[in-house]
Structure formats: C-alpha cells, structure tokens
Design a protein around this motif. Structure first.
Motif, PDB file in Angstrom:
ATOM      1  N   HIS A  80     -32.087 -31.854  18.413  1.00  0.00           N
ATOM      2  CA  HIS A  80     -31.780 -30.444  18.652  1.00  0.00           C
ATOM      3  C   HIS A  80     -31.620 -30.181  20.156  1.00  0.00           C
ATOM      4  O   HIS A  80     -30.735 -29.418  20.568  1.00  0.00           O
ATOM      5  CB  HIS A  80     -32.887 -29.565  18.082  1.00  0.00           C
ATOM      6  CG  HIS A  80     -32.874 -29.466  16.583  1.00  0.00           C
ATOM      7  ND1 HIS A  80     -31.801 -28.984  15.873  1.00  0.00           N
ATOM      8  CD2 HIS A  80     -33.819 -29.790  15.656  1.00  0.00           C
ATOM      9  CE1 HIS A  80     -32.072 -29.012  14.583  1.00  0.00           C
ATOM     10  NE2 HIS A  80     -33.293 -29.485  14.425  1.00  0.00           N
ATOM     11  N   GLN A 136     -25.147 -19.242  23.192  1.00  0.00           N
ATOM     12  CA  GLN A 136     -25.910 -18.720  22.055  1.00  0.00           C
ATOM     13  C   GLN A 136     -26.212 -19.821  21.044  1.00  0.00           C
ATOM     14  O   GLN A 136     -27.311 -19.896  20.484  1.00  0.00           O
ATOM     15  CB  GLN A 136     -25.144 -17.580  21.382  1.00  0.00           C
ATOM     16  CG  GLN A 136     -24.842 -16.412  22.309  1.00  0.00           C
ATOM     17  CD  GLN A 136     -26.104 -15.837  22.942  1.00  0.00           C
ATOM     18  OE1 GLN A 136     -27.064 -15.516  22.255  1.00  0.00           O
ATOM     19  NE2 GLN A 136     -26.107 -15.711  24.260  1.00  0.00           N
ATOM     20  N   TRP A 165     -29.074 -21.861  22.354  1.00  0.00           N
ATOM     21  CA  TRP A 165     -30.384 -21.245  22.109  1.00  0.00           C
ATOM     22  C   TRP A 165     -30.808 -21.402  20.655  1.00  0.00           C
ATOM     23  O   TRP A 165     -31.995 -21.566  20.352  1.00  0.00           O
ATOM     24  CB  TRP A 165     -30.351 -19.770  22.498  1.00  0.00           C
ATOM     25  CG  TRP A 165     -30.556 -19.541  23.954  1.00  0.00           C
ATOM     26  CD1 TRP A 165     -29.653 -19.059  24.854  1.00  0.00           C
ATOM     27  CD2 TRP A 165     -31.746 -19.805  24.703  1.00  0.00           C
ATOM     28  NE1 TRP A 165     -30.193 -19.011  26.108  1.00  0.00           N
ATOM     29  CE2 TRP A 165     -31.488 -19.456  26.048  1.00  0.00           C
ATOM     30  CE3 TRP A 165     -33.000 -20.304  24.371  1.00  0.00           C
ATOM     31  CZ2 TRP A 165     -32.438 -19.593  27.054  1.00  0.00           C
ATOM     32  CZ3 TRP A 165     -33.960 -20.442  25.374  1.00  0.00           C
ATOM     33  CH2 TRP A 165     -33.675 -20.084  26.685  1.00  0.00           C
ATOM     34  N   THR A 166     -29.860 -21.355  19.749  1.00  0.00           N
ATOM     35  CA  THR A 166     -30.197 -21.563  18.332  1.00  0.00           C
ATOM     36  C   THR A 166     -30.810 -22.937  18.121  1.00  0.00           C
ATOM     37  O   THR A 166     -31.813 -23.098  17.405  1.00  0.00           O
ATOM     38  CB  THR A 166     -28.935 -21.409  17.464  1.00  0.00           C
ATOM     39  OG1 THR A 166     -28.418 -20.082  17.618  1.00  0.00           O
ATOM     40  CG2 THR A 166     -29.244 -21.661  15.996  1.00  0.00           C
ATOM     41  N   ARG A 196     -34.319 -23.021  19.572  1.00  0.00           N
ATOM     42  CA  ARG A 196     -35.304 -22.357  18.704  1.00  0.00           C
ATOM     43  C   ARG A 196     -35.722 -23.278  17.573  1.00  0.00           C
ATOM     44  O   ARG A 196     -36.896 -23.333  17.197  1.00  0.00           O
ATOM     45  CB  ARG A 196     -34.727 -21.050  18.149  1.00  0.00           C
ATOM     46  CG  ARG A 196     -34.719 -19.903  19.139  1.00  0.00           C
ATOM     47  CD  ARG A 196     -34.621 -18.564  18.399  1.00  0.00           C
ATOM     48  NE  ARG A 196     -33.429 -18.521  17.548  1.00  0.00           N
ATOM     49  CZ  ARG A 196     -32.251 -18.061  17.948  1.00  0.00           C
ATOM     50  NH1 ARG A 196     -32.111 -17.608  19.180  1.00  0.00           N
ATOM     51  NH2 ARG A 196     -31.229 -18.031  17.127  1.00  0.00           N
ATOM     52  N   GLN A 236     -38.060 -25.842  19.099  1.00  0.00           N
ATOM     53  CA  GLN A 236     -39.359 -25.285  19.436  1.00  0.00           C
ATOM     54  C   GLN A 236     -40.183 -25.004  18.187  1.00  0.00           C
ATOM     55  O   GLN A 236     -41.414 -25.158  18.193  1.00  0.00           O
ATOM     56  CB  GLN A 236     -39.185 -23.994  20.238  1.00  0.00           C
ATOM     57  CG  GLN A 236     -40.493 -23.478  20.844  1.00  0.00           C
ATOM     58  CD  GLN A 236     -41.160 -24.508  21.730  1.00  0.00           C
ATOM     59  OE1 GLN A 236     -40.570 -24.968  22.707  1.00  0.00           O
ATOM     60  NE2 GLN A 236     -42.383 -24.906  21.394  1.00  0.00           N
ATOM     61  N   ALA A 237     -39.517 -24.612  17.101  1.00  0.00           N
ATOM     62  CA  ALA A 237     -40.235 -24.392  15.843  1.00  0.00           C
ATOM     63  C   ALA A 237     -40.885 -25.691  15.366  1.00  0.00           C
ATOM     64  O   ALA A 237     -42.010 -25.685  14.857  1.00  0.00           O
ATOM     65  CB  ALA A 237     -39.273 -23.856  14.786  1.00  0.00           C
ATOM     66  N   ASP A 288     -43.882 -26.385  17.536  1.00  0.00           N
ATOM     67  CA  ASP A 288     -45.004 -25.514  17.198  1.00  0.00           C
ATOM     68  C   ASP A 288     -45.778 -26.053  16.002  1.00  0.00           C
ATOM     69  O   ASP A 288     -46.992 -25.851  15.894  1.00  0.00           O
ATOM     70  CB  ASP A 288     -44.500 -24.092  16.889  1.00  0.00           C
ATOM     71  CG  ASP A 288     -43.956 -23.393  18.127  1.00  0.00           C
ATOM     72  OD1 ASP A 288     -44.278 -23.836  19.251  1.00  0.00           O
ATOM     73  OD2 ASP A 288     -43.202 -22.423  17.978  1.00  0.00           O
ATOM     74  N   ALA A 326     -34.488 -25.747  27.884  1.00  0.00           N
ATOM     75  CA  ALA A 326     -34.681 -24.300  28.025  1.00  0.00           C
ATOM     76  C   ALA A 326     -34.539 -23.881  29.487  1.00  0.00           C
ATOM     77  O   ALA A 326     -33.928 -22.845  29.798  1.00  0.00           O
ATOM     78  CB  ALA A 326     -36.055 -23.906  27.479  1.00  0.00           C
ATOM     79  N   PRO A 376     -31.739 -15.910  26.116  1.00  0.00           N
ATOM     80  CA  PRO A 376     -31.973 -16.134  24.677  1.00  0.00           C
ATOM     81  C   PRO A 376     -31.427 -14.969  23.882  1.00  0.00           C
ATOM     82  O   PRO A 376     -31.604 -13.808  24.279  1.00  0.00           O
ATOM     83  CB  PRO A 376     -33.509 -16.212  24.565  1.00  0.00           C
ATOM     84  CG  PRO A 376     -33.994 -16.456  25.947  1.00  0.00           C
ATOM     85  CD  PRO A 376     -32.994 -15.858  26.869  1.00  0.00           C
ATOM     86  N   PRO A 415     -33.065 -11.045  18.663  1.00  0.00           N
ATOM     87  CA  PRO A 415     -33.013 -11.086  17.203  1.00  0.00           C
ATOM     88  C   PRO A 415     -32.267  -9.870  16.671  1.00  0.00           C
ATOM     89  O   PRO A 415     -32.358  -8.773  17.199  1.00  0.00           O
ATOM     90  CB  PRO A 415     -34.495 -11.048  16.794  1.00  0.00           C
ATOM     91  CG  PRO A 415     -35.213 -10.480  17.967  1.00  0.00           C
ATOM     92  CD  PRO A 415     -34.444 -10.891  19.165  1.00  0.00           C
TER      93      PRO A 415
END
Length: 991
Positions: free
Chosen positions: A545, A559, A562-563, A566, A569-570, A573, A587, A763, A766
């Motif tokens: 990713h 954009q 950034w998707t 994310r 990063q998920a 986490d 990032a 970023p 939403p």
C-alpha cells in the motif's frame, strides 16, 4: 420482596424480615452514575449477571434508592435457598406484594385457593400487579439460589409484567430465568461482568480514596476493596487470597474437580470428562454459590477469572500427587484444540519437558506462516533455554527481528551459523539483517552462501527471494528477475502461500527504478495484496500500500495516494509491522508535497524513530536529508545543518548501501540552493546510479537544466526530463522545487505543467456520500444481482461474467479481462468483445434506481466498480472466513455457501476460483465443527455433512459424523452413516 413506599410503613407485627430490607449504602460506596443512566433508558427488565464481588447488590441498592427518591414504590427481595421451591417463592412474593398501595391480590388468592402446581400463580400475581394504579420497581437479588423450576417461575412472572412496571434481578447466570421472549422484544437490559466492572476512571477514583492503595489496573470491585483493605491493614488479605479462602470452604468430594479446573481455561462438563473425571451434576451451582470469580456464559460454559485460576494453581501445587498425570492429559487436550501456549505450560508443569519441546516444534511452522510472532516468541521463551535446539533458536531469532531486537538476534544468529541443522536458516535471517541496513552486497553474499548449505525447499525459496532483492538494489534487475520467477514457481509447487505473496511483492520492487507503466505496477501490487489476504497475512500488505501511495503521488493522484495510506495505516493499527516506518515516510512525502511542512516533519521524525527501533537503518540517511530540506525551506539553517550532518554520518558509516544515489541527489540539491558549483557534479553522480528513484531522477534532471548556463539547454537532460514527465503524466514530482525553478519555466514554457493544485496533498476529508448497495450472488447458480435490495436482470452472459470477475478480484486491466473472459489472445476482436461487455454492464447498472454515477469506471488503465457502491459478494463471505476462529464468522460462511461458484460457467478462471472456494469452505466447516462440537452438536453435524458433500473421501469428517451420532444415542443412524461413508470411500478409491 417488600414494598419500599415513598413513606415507609412497617407491616403489622414488627419490622420486616432481613430479606425484605433495602440495603444501606456501603462506607465509601462509589455512585455508578453511568450504569444508573443506562438502566433508566426505559427497558422494563434489568438483569445484572456476574460473579461475586462485581457490585450487583450495590448497584441494585442505588437503583432502588433513586427510584424511591423519585416517588416510585419499590419492592425488594434478597432470595435465600429456601425460595428455591417455587411454591415458597410464590408465597414470599405474594406476601410482599400485599403491602403495595392499591394492590388487590384477587387473581393470586383465587389461584392459591384452587391449589395445584405453583405455575399459574406467576401469571395470576402478574395480573394483580398489572392492575395497580401506579408503576412499581421490583428488585430480586441473588437469583443464583433458585433451582431450575424456581428460576423458570420467576422468569414467567417477570415476562408477564405490564407496561410501566420495571424489574431488576441479579445473579450469576441468566439462562435459567428463560427471558428469551423479553430479550427478543427489546425489553431486557443486560449488564455482565465487563459492564459492571469499574471503568478506569472509577478505579482511579477508588484508589484516590484509599491512600495506601496505588493505582491499579484491577477492575473487579471486590478485588480493589480487598487490595485496599490489605494495604490499609498491612495484612495478607489479597484478592487471590480471598479466592483461596473460598476454595478451602468447598467440600472434599470436589477436590478432584478443583484439581482439573486448575488446568482448564474453560469449564464444561465435557472438558472435565475429557480429563477422565465425572463431575457432580450440581458442580456449577456449587462453585458459583461459593462466591468464586466464575463467569457463566449461559450455554453450560464457565470461564474463571485469572485470580481464581492463580488460586487453583497454587492449590494444585500443594497437591503434587495429582499434578503430573492431570497436567499431562490437559496438555494433550490443549494441543489438540490448537492452544500451544497452554499445552506447553501444562507439559512443563507435568515435568514432561521433551513433550513440551515436541509440541512447540509442531506448532511453530503454522505460527510462523501466520505471522503470529508474538505467540511464537512467547511459546519459545516459555521453554527452558537448554531445551531449544538450533531450529527453535532460529525461529526465536525470527521473532526478535520482527520485534526490532536486531542486535540480540544477530548475535544469536552468528552462533547458529556454525550449526549444520540451522545454518541455512541462520544465513537467511542474517541476510535479512543486512537488507535492513541497506548492505546489499553482504545480503547477496549471505543468501548465496545459504543456498550452498543444502536448505529445505521452504528456506531455499526465502534465500532466493533475498538473493533476487539484493541483485535488484545492486542494479542487476535483469539477473534478479529469473531468480524471482524460479522462487515463485517453487513456492507454488510446495504450497508456500505466504512466500508466494512475498515474491509477488518482490516483483513489484523489481520495477522500483524503472519506467514500468502504472497499470502494470498496479496489477502486480493488487496481485500481491490478494495473495497476502489469501495466505492470511493481511498485515504484510503494508509495504505494498505504501508503494502504491508513492506511485500515485508521482502521477499526481494525491487523493488516491491518501486512500492507500489509510489502508496501510489501518493494518498498522491492527498490529505494527517493521514496514510501519515506510507508511510514515510516505505520509510525510504527501504532507510535504501539499505544503504542510509541520505535519511532514512530524511524520519523518516518527519514521526515523521507528526505523531505528526496527533496525531498518537504510532509511535513516534519506529521512534525515528530507528533514534537512524541510529545515532549509523554513529558513532554519542551524537545524538544517544538524540534520545534514547526521545524514552524512549515516551515509559514511555504510558507503555501500543502495541509497547512495539519493544521498548524492540531496547533496547536489543543497549545494545548488547555496550556490555551490559542486552541485552539478553531485546531481550527475546521482543520475549515474541505476538505483535512483523516479522522483529523484525527475528532480535531478530539472535542477541540472536550471543550473545550466544561458543559451541552449543540454539536450540529453531536457529530453530525459520530458520523457519522465510524459511517463508520469505531469510534473507533480517537482512540486517542492517550483519556487526555485521559476527561471526554468520561463526558458521552457509549459515544461512543468501538471503540478498539484493547492491543498491536493492534504488528506481527503471524510464524506457522507450515500453508498448504493450492490449485492452479487455467485454461489449455487448463475450471477444474481441486486441494487439496494431490488433484483437487477443481466440479459447477456458475458456482462454477468464480467461483473462476477470484478466483484471477486477487484480492478482489472483490459488485458486481464481478455485473458479471463475470452481465453487471452491479441486479436482485436477479443478486445472489442470485452469492450462490448463492459458497455453493456455499465448500461444495465446505470439503469438501476439510485445509480446516478458512472457505475463501471476506467481509471489509470483499469476497469473498476465505482466506489459509490457498497459491494457484498456471497463468495467473499466464505473467503474472508478462511483463517477465522470465530464460530459466528464460520457459520456465516457455511450459510452463504448455497452451492458451487457459477457451476454452469465453463471458464478457466471460474474453475480455479470454484476449487479454491470449495477448499476454503471445507477448511471453514472443519474448524467450525471442531469449535462447536462440544457445545452445539447439531451445528457440528451440519458442518461435517457439508464437508462430505464437497469431499466424500474426507475420512476425518466421516468418522466425526459417526461419533456425533453415537454420542447422541442414535446408534442406528451411526451404523448407517458408517456404511455410507465406507461405500463412498471405496468408490472413490476404485476398490
């Protein structure tokens, strides 16, 4: 239960019996404000279900006093063992309710006068209560003393109470009360031990009120109270000691049961029997009634608190004659159930060190393949160090590397390098260490030495991977590619699914320094992502990713970048990986490109710290150069000098690392900014390095053009820059250099078109965009489609197959679709056929209600279903459960499988997907049956039958099905099943 009216009035004959009294507040009692607020939300029945000491009675008292203060009549009964008899319970409740203002026990007295069983008394008493002119709160505490009949009687009464009345009960187990109807109607508020436990704030508040008690993570209210008492009195009164004290009160005939309980994480009658022990029929009631910290799950399963487990183990240590045999049997069962840590602990407790080591050796490969490095490390470190052979020591080193303990791992690996049985694997891991440090020459040498050490297929594949990786970053991509493909074939042949995914990720890396079209890079990366998910290694997708985010940024798609970040990063986490620093660096790059220098600086600094912790030192100099550039842009000369000095120091420490070209670029950049004539020399040296990244290539050519003297620009650099900008689709890579390169834009108008618009690097915020539900069913028939629940008819077969492929596999290039839908080939008619199918599918989807967007997009060389769809695919429900151990997820997979995937579709891709899905479902069904066999035989039987439907030669499932029939007393059915399974086996084997 007794009435506590707004103005208390004692009954004739004296004060109420103790069981009818509302409990007074305890000294220092904490108000459970948030729980009282939950109980006041309108549910007519509250059930507090938890072991002893969780404050059930305290909370009920607070609830009753709050109701009384509001003017509501309150009735309270603390049950005793005498109320286990339904007739006695009915009498006590009837006598208490007679004191309620306006209460007329007409129906209740008539039912009592009629005699007969006590059952009708519950409905009669409920009718009388429902006739009251006001609402009441009924509180019944200690329901654990009720037997099955008494609990059912009370449940009938509570379920029959009318609108406006409230009731609250507390006990150890909700099941006997039979409140399913109330629960189904939404009238039940359940507070279990997790909800009743103190919140961290409450625990801190409690500790603050007891000076001798330090801050504690304990959330068991009674445990905190005991700890506080022990601290204040200086005594040995502790929560565990209290549990030991309760154990000592139990009768001797439970000694063997308690011995067995000490070695079981979950208690059921079946688990005790598996340890060759027949428990008394009332064992659970006896233990719960003793006040032990034991949580009931309502299905015959009980889970002890860790304090109770510790107390039981301490008790077993005092009974050495019982421990060895019992621990050995429990260890074997734990291993069979897939609990290696527990099995090893029990083997060691039984004194069977050799069996503990054997269990570790059996479990280690699966844990390693599944990236369960924390469990693997814990398992290995639980064994005596002297018992670990070289092979297990190598696996421990792998765990250390994953945790970032590179120095310790490297020291152990140097010792293992001389052990023949672990030499090849030690060399592989040492090459990984060299890779993290950017020392590609050493990485290559170690990999080639390992290949000459006679490795197994598994280790050989890994060595070839790191060998190809080293060749790539040494500028020998042409040599690396055939090695990577050979390793990929070996991984495929030997079913190394995780390694296959790693190699697909390597194929992406082989294009890192080349001008490979974005669509091709995306296809390779997406294939790698799918392979990682297929292998159950989703966290390993982090690097892919991050790589895609880098590519999207260079192509001006901030954009999309950034998707991808994310998504990365998920995954981080969920569980940090060594690649987390790459996510942070990407990032920082995006923040820097968007002009948010403070956010970029923070990301780079975090990446630098994480790279240091994980031993990925090859990133350090590049990150320091980027931080120096940020400082220069901010006019912070001293800080820039500090970071530049640090970057040079790291670069000089290992001059052979593959980031040397990037270091030369930054040296040239800083020299150009300060007007140093050496800038051009550094920039040319950077471009001569075949390992220079695309971004640095663009920037180096642009700066060399900018530095060239007046007159015609150097044709070689101008042509190279124009080709790079054309390849990337714009000049987004030069966003940082725009102010300094203004003269170059004047000299070559239009050269640097395609920069990010202002704020594009931020970023994306939403959005609350409406998502359209797209349901795609592929199992058991053709392609069936719904949009927002409404069926959608696909009149043509190829558009339907196209939708099936995209729903299962995600975005695809036109070439991939030609291969899948028409068998490949380069003929134009095949391409046109796919285009027609795309157009037809897009037209049908566009006609669906609510679809006011392009449903089938073509973006960056790929077709993909619009992100405005929320796609649900029945086949993916099965695939997603492949590595799950959650019975609910596995049951959903079993329910979703309505039959083979697209059984009438005769395409190679469908044949392959069909077989893979059947393998997935068999794995799900077998695991589900193993998990629920002791608690839900019917579901286990269904799962085993599904396995045999798909694979009639599955002997394990056949035997288990026969055993389940025998266990349930269906001997005739068992014999029939045995004959059927035997016949299937003989037919399958051609006997």
């Amino acid at each position: 239960m007794t009435l506590i009216p707004p103005s208390p009035c004692p009954p004739p004959g004296g004060r109420r019996p103790p069981g009818f009294q509302l409990p007074a507040p305890l000294p220092g009692e904490l108000p459970r404000t948030h729980l009282l607020a939950e109980l006041a939300q309108g549910r007519r029945l509250a059930a507090l279900i938890a072991p002893a000491g969780y404050g059930k009675t305290t909370l009920l008292g607070q609830l009753a006093r709050a109701a009384q203060a509001d003017g509501q009549a309150v009735a309270w009964l603390t049950l005793t063992p005498e109320e286990a008899d339904p007739a006695r319970l009915a009498g006590e409740l009837g006598r208490a309710c007679a004191a309620l203002p306006g209460f007329q026990p007409t129906a209740f007295e008539a039912a009592r006068a009629a005699g007969g069983p006590p059952g009708p008394l519950a409905a009669a008493l409920a009718r009388d209560l429902n006739d009251l002119p006001h609402n009441a709160l009924l509180v019944v505490d200690q329901t654990e003393v009720l037997g099955g009949a008494g609990a059912a009687w009370l449940g009938t009464l509570l379920a029959s109470l009318g609108e406006g009345h409230r009731a609250a009960v507390a006990g150890f187990d909700l099941g006997p009360l039979r409140l399913g109807r109330v629960l189904a109607q939404g009238g039940l508020k359940l507070l279990d031990s997790e909800r009743l436990a103190f919140t961290p704030e409450e625990a801190a508040q409690f500790c603050a009120g007891h000076p001798g008690l330090h801050t504690s993570a304990e959330r068991w209210p009674l445990g905190l109270a005991l700890s506080a008492a022990g601290a204040e009195l200086g005594s040995a009164l502790t929560p565990q000691a209290y549990q030991e004290e309760l154990l000592d009160t139990l009768p001797p005939h439970l000694d063997e049961l308690l011995d067995a309980a000490a070695v079981l994480p979950v208690w059921t009658t079946a688990e005790f029997r598996a340890l060759e022990l027949e428990p008394p029929g009332d064992w659970a009631c006896t233990l719960l009634g003793a006040g032990l910290l034991l949580r009931a799950h309502g299905d015959g399963t009980y889970r002890p608190h860790e304090l109770l487990v510790s107390a039981l183990r301490a008790r077993l240590d005092r009974r050495p004659q019982a421990r060895p045999a019992l621990s050995g049997r429990a260890a074997a069962r734990a291993e069979a159930q897939g609990r290696p840590l527990e099995a090893i602990r029990l083997y060691l407790q039984a004194g069977q060190t050799a069996r503990a080591v054997e269990a570790a050796q059996r479990s280690a490969p699966a844990l390693e393949e599944g990236w369960a490095f924390d469990v693997l490390r814990q398992m290995l470190q639980s064994l005596p160090a002297a018992a670990l052979g070289p092979d297990m020591q190598a696996k421990l080193c792998l765990c250390l590397l994953h945790a970032g303990e590179v120095v310790r791992a490297e020291a152990l690996l140097r010792e293992l390098r001389g052990q023949p049985e672990a030499r090849a694997e030690a060399l592989f891991l040492l090459s990984v260490v060299a890779s993290r440090r950017g020392d590609s020459a050493r990485q290559l040498a170690l990999a080639e030495e390992g290949l000459g050490a006679g490795p197994s297929d598994r280790v050989r594949t890994r060595l070839m991977r790191v060998q190809a990786s080293a060749l790539n970053v040494l500028g020998r991509a042409a040599d690396a590619l055939p090695i990577a493909h050979e390793a990929l074939a070996l991984a495929q042949d030997t079913a190394q699914h995780g390694e296959r995914a790693h190699l697909l990720a390597l194929l992406n890396a082989l294009h890192a320094f080349t001008r490979t079209p974005l669509a091709e890079r995306e296809a390779v990366i997406q294939a790698g992502v799918r392979a990682y998910h297929r292998a159950g290694l989703a966290p390993a997708c982090t690097r892919l990713h991050a790589s895609l985010a880098y590519l999207y940024r260079l192509h001006g798609r901030a954009q999309d970048a950034w998707t991808e970040l994310r998504a990365a990063q998920a995954l981080e986490d969920q569980g940090p990986t060594p690649d987390g620093c790459l996510v942070l660096e990407a990032a920082g790059d995006l923040h820097r490109a968007g002009g948010d220098d403070p956010a970029a600086r923070a990301a780079y600094e975090q990446a630098l710290a994480l790279a240091e912790a994980q031993g990925m030192t090859y990133l350090q100099d590049t990150l320091a150069y980027k931080l120096a550039e940020l400082a220069v842009r901010a006019g912070q000369e001293a800080l820039a000098h500090t970071w530049l000095t640090q970057a040079r120091s790291w670069q000089y420490e290992q001059p052979g690392r593959w980031t040397g070209g990037a270091a030369q670029f930054y040296e040239g950049l800083f020299a150009a900014l300060r007007g140093d004539p050496a800038a051009a020399r550094h920039l040319r040296a950077a471009l001569n390095d075949p390992r220079l990244g695309l971004e640095e290539q663009v920037r180096a050519h642009a700066w060399l053009l900018h530095l060239s003297p007046a007159g015609p620009l150097p044709a070689d650099h101008l042509t190279a820059l124009q080709e790079l900008l054309s390849f990337l689709g714009g000049a987004a890579a030069l966003q940082l250099d725009l102010p300094a390169l203004a003269p170059l834009q004047v000299r070559v108008p239009g050269l640097l078109a395609g920069l990010y618009p202002p704020g594009a690097g931020a970023p994306p915020a939403p959005t609350a965009a409406r998502r359209v539900q797209l349901g795609v069913s592929l199992l058991g028939g053709g392609v069936r489609v719904t949009v927002n629940g409404a069926p959608l008819r696909l009149a043509h077969s190829k558009p339907a197959e196209l939708l099936a492929w995209l729903a299962l596999h995600g975005p695809a290039t036109r070439e991939q679709l030609v291969d899948a839908l028409v068998g490949g080939g380069t003929e134009q008619r095949h391409v046109e056929y796919v285009k027609v199918s795309v157009r037809r599918l897009r037209a049908v989807l566009s006609e669906a209600p609510g679809v006011d967007f392009n449903p089938l997009e073509f973006r960056a060389g790929q077709y993909l279903l619009s992100e405005a769809f929320e796609v649900a695919v029945d086949a993916l429900t099965v695939r997603a459960a492949r590595h799950s151990h959650d019975p609910a997820a596995l049951t959903r997979a079993l329910d979703a499988y309505a039959g083979p995937l697209l059984p009438r579709l005769d395409s190679a891709w469908a044949d392959e997907a069909r077989l893979e899905l059947e393998e997935d479902l068999i794995a799900c069904a077998l695991r589900l049956a193993e998990l629920v066999r002791g608690t839900d035989p019917a579901l286990a039987t269904r799962a085993y039958r599904r396995v045999l439907d798909l694979d009639p030669l599955q002997e394990e499932a056949a035997q288990a099905l026969v055993e389940l029939a025998e266990d349930s007393g269906r001997a005739g059915e068992a014999r029939y099943l045995e004959r059927v399974c035997q016949r299937r086996l003989e037919e399958g084997l051609g006997a």
